[in-house]
Scaffold this motif. Structure first.
Motif, PDB file in Angstrom:
ATOM      1  N   LEU A  35       0.840  -1.195   0.000  1.00 35.00           N
ATOM      2  CA  LEU A  35       0.000   0.000   0.000  1.00 35.00           C
ATOM      3  C   LEU A  35       0.878   1.249   0.000  1.00 35.00           C
ATOM      4  O   LEU A  35       1.796   1.370   0.823  1.00 35.00           O
ATOM      5  N   PRO A  36       0.625   2.193  -0.903  1.00 36.18           N
ATOM      6  CA  PRO A  36       1.410   3.432  -0.889  1.00 36.18           C
ATOM      7  C   PRO A  36       1.045   4.292   0.300  1.00 36.18           C
ATOM      8  O   PRO A  36      -0.032   4.155   0.889  1.00 36.18           O
ATOM      9  N   ALA A  37       1.953   5.186   0.665  1.00 35.18           N
ATOM     10  CA  ALA A  37       1.695   6.108   1.771  1.00 35.18           C
ATOM     11  C   ALA A  37       0.618   7.108   1.366  1.00 35.18           C
ATOM     12  O   ALA A  37       0.536   7.504   0.203  1.00 35.18           O
ATOM     13  N   PRO A  38      -0.231   7.533   2.293  1.00 34.58           N
ATOM     14  CA  PRO A  38      -1.267   8.512   1.946  1.00 34.58           C
ATOM     15  C   PRO A  38      -0.682   9.894   1.707  1.00 34.58           C
ATOM     16  O   PRO A  38       0.375  10.246   2.245  1.00 34.58           O
ATOM     17  N   GLU A  39      -1.357  10.663   0.875  1.00 35.56           N
ATOM     18  CA  GLU A  39      -1.013  12.071   0.716  1.00 35.56           C
ATOM     19  C   GLU A  39      -1.546  12.838   1.929  1.00 35.56           C
ATOM     20  O   GLU A  39      -2.368  12.331   2.699  1.00 35.56           O
ATOM     21  N   ARG A  40      -1.094  14.081   2.094  1.00 37.26           N
ATOM     22  CA  ARG A  40      -1.542  14.860   3.244  1.00 37.26           C
ATOM     23  C   ARG A  40      -3.056  15.049   3.241  1.00 37.26           C
ATOM     24  O   ARG A  40      -3.718  14.945   4.281  1.00 37.26           O
ATOM     25  N   ALA A  41      -3.629  15.297   2.057  1.00 33.28           N
ATOM     26  CA  ALA A  41      -5.079  15.493   1.970  1.00 33.28           C
ATOM     27  C   ALA A  41      -5.844  14.236   2.353  1.00 33.28           C
ATOM     28  O   ALA A  41      -6.985  14.319   2.822  1.00 33.28           O
ATOM     29  N   ASP A  42      -5.221  13.053   2.179  1.00 35.94           N
ATOM     30  CA  ASP A  42      -5.888  11.810   2.527  1.00 35.94           C
ATOM     31  C   ASP A  42      -6.042  11.635   4.034  1.00 35.94           C
ATOM     32  O   ASP A  42      -6.864  10.845   4.499  1.00 35.94           O
ATOM     33  N   LEU A  43      -5.220  12.362   4.807  1.00 35.18           N
ATOM     34  CA  LEU A  43      -5.229  12.210   6.249  1.00 35.18           C
ATOM     35  C   LEU A  43      -6.298  13.058   6.925  1.00 35.18           C
ATOM     36  O   LEU A  43      -6.498  12.962   8.138  1.00 35.18           O
ATOM     37  N   VAL A  44      -6.965  13.907   6.155  1.00 38.20           N
ATOM     38  CA  VAL A  44      -8.011  14.770   6.697  1.00 38.20           C
ATOM     39  C   VAL A  44      -9.350  14.292   6.173  1.00 38.20           C
ATOM     40  O   VAL A  44      -9.610  14.350   4.971  1.00 38.20           O
ATOM     41  N   ILE A  45     -10.199  13.810   7.069  1.00 34.66           N
ATOM     42  CA  ILE A  45     -11.518  13.332   6.676  1.00 34.66           C
ATOM     43  C   ILE A  45     -12.446  14.517   6.516  1.00 34.66           C
ATOM     44  O   ILE A  45     -12.413  15.467   7.293  1.00 34.66           O
ATOM     45  N   GLY A  46     -13.282  14.461   5.494  1.00 32.86           N
ATOM     46  CA  GLY A  46     -14.209  15.540   5.232  1.00 32.86           C
ATOM     47  C   GLY A  46     -15.062  15.866   6.443  1.00 32.86           C
ATOM     48  O   GLY A  46     -15.542  14.981   7.149  1.00 32.86           O
ATOM     49  N   ASP A  47     -15.249  17.156   6.688  1.00 35.48           N
ATOM     50  CA  ASP A  47     -15.947  17.600   7.878  1.00 35.48           C
ATOM     51  C   ASP A  47     -17.438  17.321   7.783  1.00 35.48           C
ATOM     52  O   ASP A  47     -18.044  17.457   6.730  1.00 35.48           O
ATOM     53  N   ARG A  48     -18.021  16.916   8.891  1.00 32.36           N
ATOM     54  CA  ARG A  48     -19.468  16.822   9.020  1.00 32.36           C
ATOM     55  C   ARG A  48     -19.901  17.890  10.013  1.00 32.36           C
ATOM     56  O   ARG A  48     -19.214  18.130  10.999  1.00 32.36           O
ATOM     57  N   PRO A  49     -21.034  18.526   9.783  1.00 30.12           N
ATOM     58  CA  PRO A  49     -21.444  19.572  10.725  1.00 30.12           C
ATOM     59  C   PRO A  49     -21.755  19.007  12.098  1.00 30.12           C
ATOM     60  O   PRO A  49     -22.453  17.992  12.229  1.00 30.12           O
ATOM     61  N   SER A  50     -21.212  19.649  13.136  1.00 29.33           N
ATOM     62  CA  SER A  50     -21.521  19.283  14.508  1.00 29.33           C
ATOM     63  C   SER A  50     -22.634  20.209  14.981  1.00 29.33           C
ATOM     64  O   SER A  50     -22.455  21.426  15.048  1.00 29.33           O
ATOM     65  N   LEU A  51     -23.773  19.641  15.283  1.00 30.13           N
ATOM     66  CA  LEU A  51     -24.942  20.425  15.645  1.00 30.13           C
ATOM     67  C   LEU A  51     -25.094  20.500  17.158  1.00 30.13           C
ATOM     68  O   LEU A  51     -24.848  19.540  17.875  1.00 30.13           O
ATOM     69  N   ILE A  52     -25.503  21.665  17.627  1.00 29.98           N
ATOM     70  CA  ILE A  52     -25.718  21.888  19.048  1.00 29.98           C
ATOM     71  C   ILE A  52     -27.087  21.333  19.431  1.00 29.98           C
ATOM     72  O   ILE A  52     -28.066  21.505  18.702  1.00 29.98           O
ATOM     73  N   GLY A  53     -27.132  20.662  20.573  1.00 29.42           N
ATOM     74  CA  GLY A  53     -28.392  20.076  21.024  1.00 29.42           C
ATOM     75  C   GLY A  53     -28.619  20.319  22.495  1.00 29.42           C
ATOM     76  O   GLY A  53     -27.764  20.892  23.206  1.00 29.42           O
ATOM     77  N   PRO A  54     -29.783  19.925  23.007  1.00 24.27           N
ATOM     78  CA  PRO A  54     -30.092  20.112  24.426  1.00 24.27           C
ATOM     79  C   PRO A  54     -29.034  19.504  25.341  1.00 24.27           C
ATOM     80  O   PRO A  54     -28.507  18.425  25.074  1.00 24.27           O
ATOM     81  N   LEU A  55     -28.705  20.263  26.398  1.00 21.79           N
ATOM     82  CA  LEU A  55     -27.779  19.862  27.465  1.00 21.79           C
ATOM     83  C   LEU A  55     -26.320  19.864  27.036  1.00 21.79           C
ATOM     84  O   LEU A  55     -25.449  19.481  27.827  1.00 21.79           O
TER      85      LEU A  55
END
Length: 239
Positions: A39-59
């Motif tokens: 397996l080849p080494a990952p590129e730098r961009a491969d090490l960052v997973i696409g962001d998912r929105p973190s939503l604020i909730g009760p408590l």
């Protein structure tokens, strides 16, 4: 000397056996990469997973920083109805908003109170609303926090892995999408072998490992053979 001859003979036999087999070719589900030793080494961009929105909730607990106005900066807990209270602003709805969206809402409210060009930064300090339920044949069933990197395999690992008699081809994910209750049937063995991707897990998902009423809903679709090609997804019709 005898050992060296034996090794040479074994190597020759191995090479001749390999030479007698046709080269591995790509299929519809697998593309062979030629001339690669591993397996080849990952590129730098491969090490960052696409962001998912973190939503604020009760408590959930958040920090509110108002630039230049330390008296308005504070740490606050979202109440059970999804609101927070702030000086000059009063109560403001935080539920279902991202940190940036709540920041803009507070900035708008402060501007209406004659605060010139307010700058607000929101950080989610502790989230109890963004969780996944892992149940069934795992060592520690329970609620686990969801991160941007959460997948089915990682969720099961968070529950300390499978119990001794768990069936890896009997994993159901329950999820509500646009008001519809969906169930997906997955095979952990197939994911481990790379037959299909490790699915992303989101807040409020319910993962059930092993036999369950939800698993039995798939009995008309799945034979006794392991599910390998792809997961199955079905809509749960309410009665």
């Amino acid at each position: 000397m005898r050992f060296a001859v034996a090794c040479t003979s074994f190597a020759a036999l191995t090479l001749s056996a390999c030479a007698g087999h046709p080269p591995i070719k790509s299929t519809a589900s697998l593309t062979v990469v030629d001339d690669v030793a591993g397996l080849p080494a990952p590129e730098r961009a491969d090490l960052v997973i696409g962001d998912r929105p973190s939503l604020i909730g009760p408590l959930d607990t958040i920090s509110v920083e108002v630039f230049g106005l330390p008296d308005l900066s504070r740490e606050a807990q979202v109440d059970a109805s999804g609101r927070i209270a702030m000086p000059l602003v009063g109560t403001i709805d935080a539920r279902g908003k991202t940190a940036d969206e709540l920041s803009r809402s507070i900035e708008t409210a402060l501007a209406q109170q004659y605060i010139r060009d307010p700058k607000v930064t929101i950080n989610i300090k502790n989230s109890v609303s963004q969780v996944v339920t892992v149940d069934g044949a795992v060592i520690e069933p329970g609620l686990y926090p969801v991160t941007n990197q959460m997948t089915l395999m990682r969720a099961v690992a968070s529950a300390k892995g499978l119990s001794e008699y768990a069936k890896v081809n009997d994993v159901v994910i329950l999820r509500t999408v646009s008001g519809k209750r969906l169930a997906g049937l997955y095979n952990l063995a197939a994911i481990r072998r790379g037959y299909y991707a490790d699915p992303a897990i989101y807040a409020n998902d319910v993962i059930i490992v092993g036999d369950s009423p939800q698993r039995r809903l798939f009995k008309d679709f799945v034979s006794l053979a392991p599910l390998l090609a792809a997961p199955l997804v079905a809509v749960l019709n309410s009665k």
